[in-house]
Design a protein around this motif. Sequence first.
Motif, PDB file in Angstrom:
ATOM      1  N   GLY A   1     -58.217   0.272 -21.890  1.00 40.59           N
ATOM      2  CA  GLY A   1     -59.044   0.405 -20.688  1.00 40.59           C
ATOM      3  C   GLY A   1     -58.387  -0.097 -19.419  1.00 40.59           C
ATOM      4  N   LEU A   2     -57.061  -0.086 -19.389  1.00 42.44           N
ATOM      5  CA  LEU A   2     -56.343  -0.504 -18.177  1.00 42.44           C
ATOM      6  C   LEU A   2     -55.494   0.666 -17.676  1.00 42.44           C
ATOM      7  N   THR A   3     -55.829   1.140 -16.487  1.00 38.82           N
ATOM      8  CA  THR A   3     -55.041   2.206 -15.850  1.00 38.82           C
ATOM      9  C   THR A   3     -54.156   1.591 -14.783  1.00 38.82           C
ATOM     10  N   TYR A   4     -52.924   2.056 -14.726  1.00 39.27           N
ATOM     11  CA  TYR A   4     -52.000   1.613 -13.678  1.00 39.27           C
ATOM     12  C   TYR A   4     -51.499   2.842 -12.914  1.00 39.27           C
ATOM     13  N   CYS A   5     -51.734   2.863 -11.618  1.00 40.04           N
ATOM     14  CA  CYS A   5     -51.218   3.952 -10.773  1.00 40.04           C
ATOM     15  C   CYS A   5     -50.095   3.380  -9.925  1.00 40.04           C
ATOM     16  N   PRO A   6     -48.857   3.713 -10.252  1.00 39.07           N
ATOM     17  CA  PRO A   6     -47.737   3.141  -9.499  1.00 39.07           C
ATOM     18  C   PRO A   6     -47.662   3.684  -8.079  1.00 39.07           C
ATOM     19  N   GLN A   7     -46.887   2.986  -7.259  1.00 39.88           N
ATOM     20  CA  GLN A   7     -46.732   3.370  -5.858  1.00 39.88           C
ATOM     21  C   GLN A   7     -46.071   4.740  -5.744  1.00 39.88           C
ATOM     22  N   GLU A   8     -45.096   4.986  -6.625  1.00 36.51           N
ATOM     23  CA  GLU A   8     -44.429   6.275  -6.613  1.00 36.51           C
ATOM     24  C   GLU A   8     -45.432   7.316  -7.107  1.00 36.51           C
ATOM     25  N   ARG A   9     -45.480   8.458  -6.468  1.00 32.60           N
ATOM     26  CA  ARG A   9     -46.461   9.474  -6.858  1.00 32.60           C
ATOM     27  C   ARG A   9     -46.166   9.967  -8.268  1.00 32.60           C
ATOM     28  N   VAL A  10     -47.225   9.959  -9.110  1.00 28.86           N
ATOM     29  CA  VAL A  10     -47.014  10.423 -10.471  1.00 28.86           C
ATOM     30  C   VAL A  10     -47.613  11.807 -10.624  1.00 28.86           C
ATOM     31  N   VAL A  11     -46.877  12.797 -10.202  1.00 31.14           N
ATOM     32  CA  VAL A  11     -47.332  14.168 -10.427  1.00 31.14           C
ATOM     33  C   VAL A  11     -46.146  14.969 -10.967  1.00 31.14           C
ATOM     34  N   PHE A  12     -46.482  15.997 -11.711  1.00 35.79           N
ATOM     35  CA  PHE A  12     -45.432  16.862 -12.248  1.00 35.79           C
ATOM     36  C   PHE A  12     -45.248  18.025 -11.287  1.00 35.79           C
ATOM     37  N   ASP A  13     -44.084  18.038 -10.626  1.00 38.36           N
ATOM     38  CA  ASP A  13     -43.843  19.015  -9.563  1.00 38.36           C
ATOM     39  C   ASP A  13     -43.899  20.456 -10.049  1.00 38.36           C
ATOM     40  N   ASP A  14     -43.472  20.689 -11.291  1.00 42.17           N
ATOM     41  CA  ASP A  14     -43.403  22.074 -11.765  1.00 42.17           C
ATOM     42  C   ASP A  14     -44.664  22.497 -12.524  1.00 42.17           C
ATOM     43  N   LEU A  15     -45.723  21.723 -12.383  1.00 39.01           N
ATOM     44  CA  LEU A  15     -47.046  22.150 -12.864  1.00 39.01           C
ATOM     45  C   LEU A  15     -47.947  22.343 -11.644  1.00 39.01           C
ATOM     46  N   THR A  16     -48.950  23.183 -11.778  1.00 42.24           N
ATOM     47  CA  THR A  16     -49.886  23.378 -10.658  1.00 42.24           C
ATOM     48  C   THR A  16     -50.786  22.147 -10.528  1.00 42.24           C
ATOM     49  N   VAL A  17     -51.518  22.104  -9.424  1.00 40.90           N
ATOM     50  CA  VAL A  17     -52.492  21.023  -9.223  1.00 40.90           C
ATOM     51  C   VAL A  17     -53.469  21.018 -10.398  1.00 40.90           C
TER      52      VAL A  17
ATOM     53  N   SER B   1     -52.313  12.150  -7.367  1.00 36.34           N
ATOM     54  CA  SER B   1     -51.986  11.007  -8.217  1.00 36.34           C
ATOM     55  C   SER B   1     -53.192  10.057  -8.336  1.00 36.34           C
ATOM     56  N   PHE B   2     -53.873   9.858  -7.225  1.00 33.55           N
ATOM     57  CA  PHE B   2     -55.061   8.991  -7.190  1.00 33.55           C
ATOM     58  C   PHE B   2     -56.167   9.581  -8.080  1.00 33.55           C
ATOM     59  N   VAL B   3     -56.392  10.898  -7.945  1.00 36.82           N
ATOM     60  CA  VAL B   3     -57.436  11.546  -8.746  1.00 36.82           C
ATOM     61  C   VAL B   3     -57.094  11.452 -10.236  1.00 36.82           C
ATOM     62  N   ARG B   4     -55.825  11.660 -10.565  1.00 35.08           N
ATOM     63  CA  ARG B   4     -55.417  11.531 -11.975  1.00 35.08           C
ATOM     64  C   ARG B   4     -55.742  10.136 -12.496  1.00 35.08           C
ATOM     65  N   GLY B   5     -55.406   9.124 -11.716  1.00 34.86           N
ATOM     66  CA  GLY B   5     -55.653   7.747 -12.146  1.00 34.86           C
ATOM     67  C   GLY B   5     -57.132   7.443 -12.279  1.00 34.86           C
TER      68      GLY B   5
END
Length: 231
Positions: A81-97, A143-147
Amino acid sequence: MTGGYFEIQNISGGYGSGRVVRDVSISIARGEVVCLLGRNGVGKSTLAKLACGFLRPMSGAVQLAGVEITGKRPSENLTLGLTYCPQERVVFDDLTVAENLSLMRTDRRLDEFEPYFRAFPRLSERRGQYAGTLSGGEKKLLSFVRGLSEGSAMMVIDEPTEGVQFENVVRMAELMLAQKEAGASFLVVEQNLTLVDRVADRIVIMDHGEVALSAAASELDRQQILAHLTV
Ligand SMILES: Nc1ncnc2c1ncn2[C@@H]1O[C@H](COP(=O)(O)OP(=O)(O)OP(=O)(O)O)[C@@H](O)[C@H]1O
């Protein structure tokens, strides 16, 4: 143990043998939002990494809901139950939103993201677009929404608003407050006082790897905060 939901106890650590964070303790209650502030390079992100298992502390302990999690891997922490959203954006560039978000769900359905799409129409408009083509601020939103959509009881979020425009920062705050109402706790590394003013129950200011000040947000005015953030 002082009874917090998320307990960072006398944590010290850094990179290799270099100590960046020195004997930091922060206790976060259920449904509490603590904002961690400080000038660049004082060790805020390092503390977040030490607390979430991305770096192993040299000393000290971390507890989540009374369970010792010091040194556990981030993937184990997520299941607890611990989520960590790092400062660096965590998105996969070659996948769609849409694919970046549906990855979070085993059934690949997007329905549960509708409230986020309503909050951030730009993301909604760009559902079919590769994440790699988003602006920096849009990637931060994704990235925020994912987290947030992980729905964890404890979320550690590192500088979520970097490059995000004002109206979206306000919506980020609203989404966080809705999860807080539902009982979630947050530790947010943040320099943006627009967000801090709206969400912080307590403010912790770091300097030179240590806690310089910890106080209820209601007890601090902007001038006191800014005095710690300006050189
Ligand atoms: N991977 C790394 N290896 C070695 N040193 C690092 C590493 N990452 C950060 N540091 C150093 O640790 C110190 C603290 O950095 P940290 O990123 O924790 O600061 P911060 O308070 O989050 O700053 P900012 O607000 O600029 O993000 C800095 O001196 C930085 O150069």
